[in-house]
Design a protein around this motif. Structure first.
Motif, short mmCIF file in Angstrom:
data_model
loop_
_atom_site.label_atom_id
_atom_site.label_comp_id
_atom_site.label_asym_id
_atom_site.label_seq_id
_atom_site.Cartn_x
_atom_site.Cartn_y
_atom_site.Cartn_z
N ILE B 89 55.11 56.44 46.98
CA ILE B 89 54.73 56.96 48.29
C ILE B 89 55.42 58.32 48.44
O ILE B 89 56.64 58.42 48.30
CB ILE B 89 55.23 56.05 49.44
N GLU B 90 54.64 59.33 48.68
CA GLU B 90 55.21 60.68 48.86
C GLU B 90 56.31 60.63 49.92
O GLU B 90 56.20 59.86 50.88
CB GLU B 90 54.12 61.65 49.31
N PRO B 91 57.34 61.45 49.77
CA PRO B 91 58.43 61.45 50.75
C PRO B 91 57.89 61.61 52.18
O PRO B 91 56.87 62.27 52.39
CB PRO B 91 59.27 62.66 50.35
N MET B 92 58.60 61.01 53.15
CA MET B 92 58.14 61.07 54.54
C MET B 92 58.64 62.32 55.25
O MET B 92 58.08 62.73 56.27
CB MET B 92 58.60 59.82 55.30
N ALA B 93 59.73 62.92 54.76
CA ALA B 93 60.28 64.10 55.43
C ALA B 93 59.28 65.25 55.38
O ALA B 93 58.74 65.57 54.32
CB ALA B 93 61.58 64.52 54.76
N LEU B 94 59.07 65.86 56.54
CA LEU B 94 58.09 66.94 56.62
C LEU B 94 58.46 68.12 55.73
O LEU B 94 57.60 68.78 55.16
CB LEU B 94 57.96 67.39 58.08
N SER B 95 59.76 68.35 55.57
CA SER B 95 60.19 69.50 54.77
C SER B 95 59.77 69.37 53.31
O SER B 95 59.53 70.35 52.63
CB SER B 95 61.70 69.66 54.86
N VAL B 96 59.66 68.12 52.82
CA VAL B 96 59.28 67.91 51.43
C VAL B 96 57.78 67.65 51.31
O VAL B 96 57.18 67.93 50.27
CB VAL B 96 60.03 66.70 50.83
N SER B 97 57.18 67.09 52.33
CA SER B 97 55.74 66.80 52.33
C SER B 97 55.09 67.53 53.51
O SER B 97 54.77 66.92 54.52
CB SER B 97 55.49 65.29 52.45
N PRO B 98 54.90 68.84 53.36
CA PRO B 98 54.48 69.65 54.51
C PRO B 98 53.07 69.35 55.02
O PRO B 98 52.70 69.84 56.08
CB PRO B 98 54.57 71.09 53.98
N GLU B 99 52.31 68.56 54.28
CA GLU B 99 50.95 68.24 54.74
C GLU B 99 50.93 67.04 55.68
O GLU B 99 49.89 66.71 56.25
CB GLU B 99 50.03 67.97 53.54
N ARG B 100 52.07 66.37 55.82
CA ARG B 100 52.07 65.13 56.61
C ARG B 100 51.92 65.36 58.11
O ARG B 100 52.26 66.42 58.62
CB ARG B 100 53.37 64.36 56.36
N TYR B 101 51.43 64.33 58.78
CA TYR B 101 51.40 64.22 60.26
C TYR B 101 50.46 65.20 60.94
O TYR B 101 50.60 65.47 62.12
CB TYR B 101 52.82 64.33 60.83
N LYS B 102 49.49 65.74 60.18
CA LYS B 102 48.52 66.65 60.78
C LYS B 102 47.32 65.87 61.33
O LYS B 102 46.64 66.34 62.21
CB LYS B 102 47.97 67.61 59.72
N ASP B 103 47.05 64.74 60.70
CA ASP B 103 45.85 63.97 61.04
C ASP B 103 46.26 62.80 61.94
O ASP B 103 46.80 61.80 61.48
CB ASP B 103 45.23 63.49 59.72
#
Lengths: 164, 138
Positions: B89-103
């Protein structure tokens, strides 16, 4: 050194043809199951486990699975109706017994017509193919689950499930 | 103030406001904030610290094999986690997974599933906002 150009060309031709034939044999072989190409299906099926090739189960299995997603092997994997309909169509269209498919033949051995088995890992042929895998190998920290095909079949995500 | 100046001032203010609140993440956070406020008039903003506690606590109120968020996501939000079938599972931290939490729909889908798995119930808007605050600060 004087290498005759003709033998070089002939050599390259042989290598090229062999590679082409081998690739074709591999793609059409018993261990090849076309990987999921549909983006919504990859996204929805592939977030918790590998998106298993639809040719590993008959259409009746996928149809049943997709209406029982609220209890998907113990987890609630339900989807909105629109996404569910799309994914179901893709899985059914590419199922082991979908018209003209040959990839699923091998895993369908011993599955009665009309049956809707849910676990790929309980198909008779799957069980036989994996009988040499020991309990400790299944429990290895990099394996951990029979659903983790790519742990041993390194090219599983490309559709190749050869013995490794 | 002349009408022209007034209009320019308004456009500037509007422009600033929309950069501050315009992104899909901010819209989602605002939605959770409004719901949290509705549930508790004393609500005074989300807390990354509360989010971290939620993330790390062994709740043991959901499924036996997922007592905490960290059961699958791992102890370090900056690193990858693993599902029960050992899929990364890709890391949850936004700094490492910058595509997260947009949708927003995707975020809601996973809160619904995972809160049920880990807590045995839905998460409140306060919990969702706190958790996102934690991951967005990471």
């Amino acid at each position: 050194m004087n290498i005759p150009i003709r033998s070089v060309v002939a050599g390259l031709l042989v290598i090229g043809l062999t590679a082409a034939v081998l690739t074709k044999a591999r793609a059409g072989g018993d261990d090849y199951f076309p990987p999921v190409k549909d983006k919504p299906t990859v996204d929805e099926c592939g977030s918790c486990h590998m998106a298993f090739p639809p040719a590993m189960l008959p259409a009746a299995s996928w149809q049943r699975m997709m209406v029982e997603l609220d209890d998907h092997f113990g987890d609630n994997a339900s989807l909105d109706p629109q996404t569910a309909a799309h994914v179901t169509r893709y899985l059914v269209d590419n199922a082991a017994d979908a018209g003209g498919r040959r990839y699923g033949r091998k895993l369908m051995k011993g599955v009665p017509a009309g049956a809707s088995p849910q676990r790929i890992t309980e198909l008779p042929k799957w069980v036989r193919e994996h009988d040499e895998v020991s309990r400790s190998e299944w429990q290895h920290k990099d394996v951990g689950s029979k659903a983790n095909c790519p742990a041993c079949h390194v090219d599983a995500n490309d559709g190749y499930f050869e013995d490794d | 103030m002349t009408p022209t100046r007034y209009a320019i001032g308004f456009l500037c203010a509007f422009g600033l406001a929309s950069t501050a609140i315009g992104g899909p993440r901010e819209t989602l956070i605002d939605r959770y904030a409004a719901a949290a406020k509705a549930a508790d008039p004393g609500f005074s903003g989300f807390s990354a610290a509360r989010g971290e506690t939620l993330h790390r606590t062994q709740h043991n109120t959901g499924k036996a094999d997922t007592p905490a968020c960290t059961s699958c996501h791992g102890n370090d939000a900056l690193s990858a986690g693993r599902t029960r079938t050992r899929k990364p599972i890709e890391p949850m931290a936004l700094s490492v997974s910058p595509e997260r939490y947009k949708d927003a729909a995707k975020v809601e889908k996973w809160f619904k599933r995972n809160c049920d798995e880990v807590l045995g119930r839905e998460c409140t808007s306060l919990e969702k906002g706190d958790w996102l605050a934690y991951m967005m600060n990471q």
